[in-house]
Each structure stands twice: as structure tokens, then as C-alpha cells.
Design a protein around this motif. Structure first.
Motif, mmCIF file in Angstrom:
data_model
loop_
_atom_site.group_PDB
_atom_site.id
_atom_site.type_symbol
_atom_site.label_atom_id
_atom_site.label_comp_id
_atom_site.label_asym_id
_atom_site.label_seq_id
_atom_site.Cartn_x
_atom_site.Cartn_y
_atom_site.Cartn_z
ATOM 1 N N GLY A 25 -22.815 -8.631 -0.871
ATOM 2 C CA GLY A 25 -22.811 -8.285 -2.291
ATOM 3 C C GLY A 25 -23.281 -6.870 -2.560
ATOM 4 N N ASP A 26 -23.187 -6.009 -1.569
ATOM 5 C CA ASP A 26 -23.606 -4.617 -1.686
ATOM 6 C C ASP A 26 -22.364 -3.760 -1.949
ATOM 7 N N ASP A 27 -22.197 -3.330 -3.203
ATOM 8 C CA ASP A 27 -21.009 -2.545 -3.575
ATOM 9 C C ASP A 27 -20.898 -1.258 -2.775
ATOM 10 N N ALA A 28 -22.019 -0.594 -2.525
ATOM 11 C CA ALA A 28 -21.998 0.661 -1.763
ATOM 12 C C ALA A 28 -21.524 0.410 -0.333
ATOM 13 N N ALA A 29 -21.961 -0.677 0.285
ATOM 14 C CA ALA A 29 -21.532 -1.004 1.644
ATOM 15 C C ALA A 29 -20.037 -1.333 1.672
ATOM 16 N N GLU A 30 -19.550 -2.023 0.648
ATOM 17 C CA GLU A 30 -18.124 -2.345 0.585
ATOM 18 C C GLU A 30 -17.286 -1.081 0.431
ATOM 19 N N THR A 31 -17.751 -0.146 -0.382
ATOM 20 C CA THR A 31 -17.048 1.134 -0.536
ATOM 21 C C THR A 31 -17.083 1.907 0.770
ATOM 22 N N HIS A 32 -18.236 1.913 1.425
ATOM 23 C CA HIS A 32 -18.366 2.595 2.712
ATOM 24 C C HIS A 32 -17.396 1.985 3.725
ATOM 25 N N ALA A 33 -17.252 0.669 3.721
ATOM 26 C CA ALA A 33 -16.324 -0.004 4.631
ATOM 27 C C ALA A 33 -14.896 0.466 4.393
ATOM 28 N N TYR A 34 -14.515 0.606 3.127
ATOM 29 C CA TYR A 34 -13.168 1.098 2.815
ATOM 30 C C TYR A 34 -12.960 2.473 3.436
ATOM 31 N N TYR A 35 -13.894 3.387 3.221
ATOM 32 C CA TYR A 35 -13.747 4.740 3.764
ATOM 33 C C TYR A 35 -13.783 4.734 5.285
ATOM 34 N N ARG A 36 -14.606 3.872 5.867
ATOM 35 C CA ARG A 36 -14.674 3.804 7.328
ATOM 36 C C ARG A 36 -13.338 3.363 7.916
ATOM 37 N N ARG A 68 -10.408 3.453 6.510
ATOM 38 C CA ARG A 68 -9.402 4.467 6.200
ATOM 39 C C ARG A 68 -9.466 5.607 7.215
ATOM 40 N N ASN A 69 -10.673 6.003 7.611
ATOM 41 C CA ASN A 69 -10.836 7.073 8.590
ATOM 42 C C ASN A 69 -10.485 6.627 10.005
ATOM 43 N N MET A 70 -10.603 5.334 10.290
ATOM 44 C CA MET A 70 -10.255 4.822 11.621
ATOM 45 C C MET A 70 -8.746 4.787 11.828
ATOM 46 N N ILE A 71 -8.004 4.706 10.754
ATOM 47 C CA ILE A 71 -6.549 4.641 10.847
ATOM 48 C C ILE A 71 -6.035 6.060 11.006
ATOM 49 N N LYS A 72 -5.543 6.369 12.202
ATOM 50 C CA LYS A 72 -5.093 7.729 12.491
ATOM 51 C C LYS A 72 -3.667 7.988 12.002
ATOM 52 N N SER A 73 -2.888 6.942 11.907
ATOM 53 C CA SER A 73 -1.506 7.116 11.457
ATOM 54 C C SER A 73 -1.351 6.476 10.086
ATOM 55 N N ASP A 74 -0.208 6.632 9.516
ATOM 56 C CA ASP A 74 0.074 6.005 8.218
ATOM 57 C C ASP A 74 0.699 4.631 8.432
ATOM 58 N N SER A 75 0.117 3.855 9.351
ATOM 59 C CA SER A 75 0.663 2.540 9.684
ATOM 60 C C SER A 75 0.607 1.586 8.506
ATOM 61 N N TRP A 76 -0.440 1.720 7.704
ATOM 62 C CA TRP A 76 -0.624 0.803 6.594
ATOM 63 C C TRP A 76 -0.741 1.578 5.297
ATOM 64 N N GLU A 77 -0.209 1.016 4.264
ATOM 65 C CA GLU A 77 -0.280 1.616 2.937
ATOM 66 C C GLU A 77 -1.660 1.362 2.329
ATOM 67 N N HIS A 78 -2.036 2.180 1.363
ATOM 68 C CA HIS A 78 -3.309 2.031 0.655
ATOM 69 C C HIS A 78 -3.426 0.628 0.060
ATOM 70 N N GLU A 79 -2.356 0.148 -0.529
ATOM 71 C CA GLU A 79 -2.367 -1.180 -1.152
ATOM 72 C C GLU A 79 -2.619 -2.278 -0.120
ATOM 73 N N ASP A 80 -2.021 -2.138 1.081
ATOM 74 C CA ASP A 80 -2.248 -3.126 2.141
ATOM 75 C C ASP A 80 -3.720 -3.144 2.550
ATOM 76 N N LEU A 81 -4.314 -1.964 2.653
ATOM 77 C CA LEU A 81 -5.730 -1.859 3.005
ATOM 78 C C LEU A 81 -6.601 -2.512 1.942
ATOM 79 N N MET A 82 -6.345 -2.204 0.691
ATOM 80 C CA MET A 82 -7.132 -2.782 -0.407
ATOM 81 C C MET A 82 -6.958 -4.303 -0.459
ATOM 82 N N ASP A 83 -5.740 -4.778 -0.260
ATOM 83 C CA ASP A 83 -5.482 -6.221 -0.278
ATOM 84 C C ASP A 83 -6.235 -6.938 0.847
ATOM 85 N N GLU A 84 -6.261 -6.331 2.029
ATOM 86 C CA GLU A 84 -6.947 -6.960 3.163
ATOM 87 C C GLU A 84 -8.459 -6.971 2.952
ATOM 88 N N ILE A 85 -9.023 -5.895 2.433
ATOM 89 C CA ILE A 85 -10.452 -5.872 2.132
ATOM 90 C C ILE A 85 -10.773 -6.946 1.087
#
Length: 91
Positions: A38-49, A51-68
């Protein structure tokens, strides 16, 4: 640091990011239960982490948000329900 390869799945990358930022934790008594902290800052950090781990454009932003969102929704909210149920049986 875990890097995305063709064998990695978005699901695994998101799970790793959520766990390593402490947005989610695994119950020490029930390893199959993932708990949302329930830590919003940790969840946001996870999104950025992730996103930075994905080196290619394999997944769309929407796919990432949906999976999170899916993994956070599937996680137990704040406490392990199996532990809570066991505590209720013994109290």
C-alpha cells in the motif's frame, strides 16, 4: 540488476520490480501469497524500475500499466489472508 531478454516475460519483470521496491512482499509463512503493502511511492518506483529494465520497445506503456495493475489487484491487501484465517481459528 535484472535485464529484459527475449525469454523474460512482462509478468516476471513486473513481479521482480514490485518485490524489489517493496511495493509487494511475499508472506514468510505462505510463499504463494503476495501481499500489497500500500505504498504509493514504492508502486511508482516499481513502474520506473521495470520501464528502465526494458531495453527494447517490446511492450507498450499500456501493457506495462495493465500488468502492474493486475498484479497489485491480485495481491492480498495489507496482510496474508491465510495467516489471518489461522489467527482467527486460534483466537
Amino acid at each position: 540488476m535484472l535485464e529484459a531478454t527475449s525469454n523474460d516475460s512482462l509478468e516476471a519483470l513486473v513481479r521482480h520490480a514490485l518485490l524489489t521496491t517493496r511495493a509487494t512482499v511475499i508472506c514468510p509463512f505462505h510463499p504463494e501469497v503476495i501481499i500489497r503493502v500500500g505504498d504509493d511511492a514504492a508502486e511508482t518506483h516499481a513502474y520506473y524500475r521495470v520501464r528502465n529494465m526494458i531495453k527494447s520497445d517490446s511492450w507498450e506503456h499500456e501493457d506495462l500499466m495493465d500488468e502492474i495493475a493486475r498484479q497489485l489487484t491480485d495481491a492480498a491487501d495489507g496482510a496474508c489472508p491465510r495467516c489471518a484465517q489461522l489467527a482467527g481459528c486460534h483466537g
